[in-house]
Write an enzyme that holds these catalytic residues in place. Structure first.
Site, PDB file in Angstrom:
ATOM      1  N   SER A  69       0.841  -1.196   0.000  1.00  0.00           N
ATOM      2  CA  SER A  69       0.000   0.000   0.000  1.00  0.00           C
ATOM      3  C   SER A  69       0.875   1.245   0.000  1.00  0.00           C
ATOM      4  CB  SER A  69      -0.900   0.015   1.236  1.00  0.00           C
ATOM      5  OG  SER A  69      -1.429   1.320   1.407  1.00  0.00           O
ATOM      6  N   MET A  77     -11.665  -5.984   5.821  1.00  0.00           N
ATOM      7  CA  MET A  77     -10.754  -5.048   6.502  1.00  0.00           C
ATOM      8  C   MET A  77     -10.328  -5.629   7.848  1.00  0.00           C
ATOM      9  SD  MET A  77     -10.114  -2.445   4.563  1.00  0.00           S
ATOM     10  CE  MET A  77      -9.163  -1.533   5.773  1.00  0.00           C
ATOM     11  N   ASP A  81      -6.588  -6.343   4.613  1.00  0.00           N
ATOM     12  CA  ASP A  81      -5.920  -5.038   4.552  1.00  0.00           C
ATOM     13  C   ASP A  81      -5.938  -4.414   5.942  1.00  0.00           C
ATOM     14  OD1 ASP A  81      -4.985  -2.505   3.928  1.00  0.00           O
ATOM     15  OD2 ASP A  81      -6.745  -1.925   2.735  1.00  0.00           O
ATOM     16  N   HIS A 127      -1.322  -1.397  -4.207  1.00  0.00           N
ATOM     17  CA  HIS A 127      -2.561  -1.015  -3.527  1.00  0.00           C
ATOM     18  C   HIS A 127      -2.588   0.501  -3.323  1.00  0.00           C
ATOM     19  CE1 HIS A 127      -5.993  -1.934  -0.830  1.00  0.00           C
ATOM     20  NE2 HIS A 127      -5.533  -0.960  -0.054  1.00  0.00           N
ATOM     21  N   MET A 132     -12.170   4.335  -0.286  1.00  0.00           N
ATOM     22  CA  MET A 132     -12.819   4.629   0.987  1.00  0.00           C
ATOM     23  C   MET A 132     -13.527   5.964   0.807  1.00  0.00           C
ATOM     24  SD  MET A 132      -9.695   3.257   3.291  1.00  0.00           S
ATOM     25  CE  MET A 132      -8.636   3.296   1.854  1.00  0.00           C
ATOM     26  N   HIS A 186      -8.393   0.926  -3.718  1.00  0.00           N
ATOM     27  CA  HIS A 186      -9.280   0.692  -2.572  1.00  0.00           C
ATOM     28  C   HIS A 186      -9.969   2.017  -2.265  1.00  0.00           C
ATOM     29  CE1 HIS A 186      -9.512  -0.136   2.063  1.00  0.00           C
ATOM     30  NE2 HIS A 186     -10.704  -0.117   1.501  1.00  0.00           N
ATOM     31  N   ASP A 238      -4.784   3.615  -1.867  1.00  0.00           N
ATOM     32  CA  ASP A 238      -5.890   3.960  -0.972  1.00  0.00           C
ATOM     33  C   ASP A 238      -6.457   5.328  -1.321  1.00  0.00           C
ATOM     34  OD1 ASP A 238      -6.059   1.729   0.957  1.00  0.00           O
ATOM     35  OD2 ASP A 238      -3.958   2.249   1.336  1.00  0.00           O
ATOM     36  N   MET A 296      -9.114   8.076  -0.266  1.00  0.00           N
ATOM     37  CA  MET A 296      -9.929   8.491   0.885  1.00  0.00           C
ATOM     38  C   MET A 296     -10.460   9.900   0.634  1.00  0.00           C
ATOM     39  SD  MET A 296      -7.493   7.273   4.001  1.00  0.00           S
ATOM     40  CE  MET A 296      -6.646   5.691   3.994  1.00  0.00           C
TER      41      MET A 296
HETATM   42  C1  DX5 Z   1      -6.152   1.682   5.756  1.00  0.00           C
HETATM   43  C2  DX5 Z   1      -5.746   1.320   4.363  1.00  0.00           C
HETATM   44  C3  DX5 Z   1      -4.633   0.361   4.284  1.00  0.00           C
HETATM   45  C4  DX5 Z   1      -3.335   0.819   4.911  1.00  0.00           C
HETATM   46  C5  DX5 Z   1      -2.718  -0.378   5.558  1.00  0.00           C
HETATM   47  O1  DX5 Z   1      -7.405   2.235   5.744  1.00  0.00           O
HETATM   48  O2  DX5 Z   1      -6.833   0.749   3.670  1.00  0.00           O
HETATM   49  O3  DX5 Z   1      -4.401  -0.048   2.942  1.00  0.00           O
HETATM   50  O4  DX5 Z   1      -2.418   1.349   3.999  1.00  0.00           O
HETATM   51  O5  DX5 Z   1      -1.609   0.028   6.256  1.00  0.00           O
HETATM   52  P1  DX5 Z   1      -0.813  -0.936   7.244  1.00  0.00           P
HETATM   53  O6  DX5 Z   1      -0.337  -2.091   6.417  1.00  0.00           O
HETATM   54  O7  DX5 Z   1       0.259  -0.084   7.754  1.00  0.00           O
HETATM   55  O8  DX5 Z   1      -1.798  -1.376   8.308  1.00  0.00           O
HETATM   56 ZN    ZN Z   2      -6.389  -0.157   1.699  1.00  0.00          ZN
END
Ligand code: DX5
Ligand code: ZN
Length: 220
Positions: free
Chosen positions: A8, A135, A173, A31, A66, A64, A33, A35
């Site tokens: 990620s 998750m 994740d 990956h 969010m 991903h 993210d 947000m």
């Molecule tokens: C959190 C993200 C993850 C995050 C995971 O909401 O969806 O993808 O990057 O990070 P680690 O591996 O540090 O928990």
């Molecule tokens: Zn993620």
């Protein structure tokens, strides 16, 4: 099932993304993210940056999302070139229609559930999904502790997919590391997102290999 590792970039240096992406060229998926500061209390990047990430990444992009109103905004990430687009069950009005739309646009369709969301009502959608993301932390931030309490959901999705003969991937994740990945693999996950565990390592590529070997050794 052959384990897939998806570093990620949330844990990478966003000012030097191209260099950071090259550090994990041996991984299976990148990956990303997304947000929106509404679905989660954090803000990252949107379609124009994802499009550039897709252009420079040597491995396929796993977006991903969010974000709220996934029905409206998720297709734009498939159009931006993400090979896999995962939206949250909690943020979609019509998940089946959205999954079909993502597939029509050429992306793999993923459905994500937060730790406290029951996955049972969504199992009937498996035929329209390529992946279910369970998750293993509350979404929004990297560096949190892996939640073992969601592992029964991982098992349940894997069981349902096998029972129906569908080739659906199960992704975990959050908090995935050398200390936790075997438990996730044992529960039936085959796609492992890792931010801190990969980008926090001196040698990110070596961290990817270590995680892959551990998952392969544990896979049920
Ligand atoms: C959190 C993200 C993850 C995050 C995971 O909401 O969806 O993808 O990057 O990070 P680690 O591996 O540090 O928990
Ligand atoms: Zn993620």
């Amino acid at each position: 099932m052959h384990p897939l590792i998806a570093p990620s970039i949330l844990a990478a240096d966003y000012v030097n993304l191209e260099t950071e992406i090259r550090r994990v060229a041996n991984a299976d998926w990148l990956h990303v993210d997304v947000m929106d500061n509404h679905f989660v209390p954090n803000l990252t990047i949107g379609p124009p940056v994802v499009e550039r990430v897709v252009a420079v990444s040597p491995i396929p992009v796993d977006a991903h999302l969010m974000i709220t109103d996934a029905d409206r905004w998720a297709p734009g990430y498939a159009e931006a070139g993400a090979a896999s687009v995962t939206f949250h069950a909690e943020a979609a009005e019509n998940p089946r229609r959205l999954a079909r739309e993502l597939r029509r646009l050429g992306a793999r369709a993923g459905l994500a559930v937060k730790p406290d969301t029951d996955v049972e009502p969504y199992l009937e959608l498996l035929g329209d999904l390529d992946m279910v993301l369970v998750m293993t932390v509350e979404p929004g931030f990297g560096g949190q502790e892996f939640l073992d309490r969601v592992l029964p959901k991982v098992r349940r999705v894997r069981e349902a997919a096998s029972a129906s003969g569908l080739d659906v991937w199960v992704q975990v994740d959050g908090g995935v590391s050398a200390a936790t990945i075997e438990r996730a693999a044992d529960a039936g996950a085959n796609v492992f997102v890792a931010g801190t565990a990969v980008y926090g390592a001196e040698d990110a590529a070596a961290a990817v290999e270590e995680l892959r070997a551990l998952a392969a050794g544990a896979a049920h």
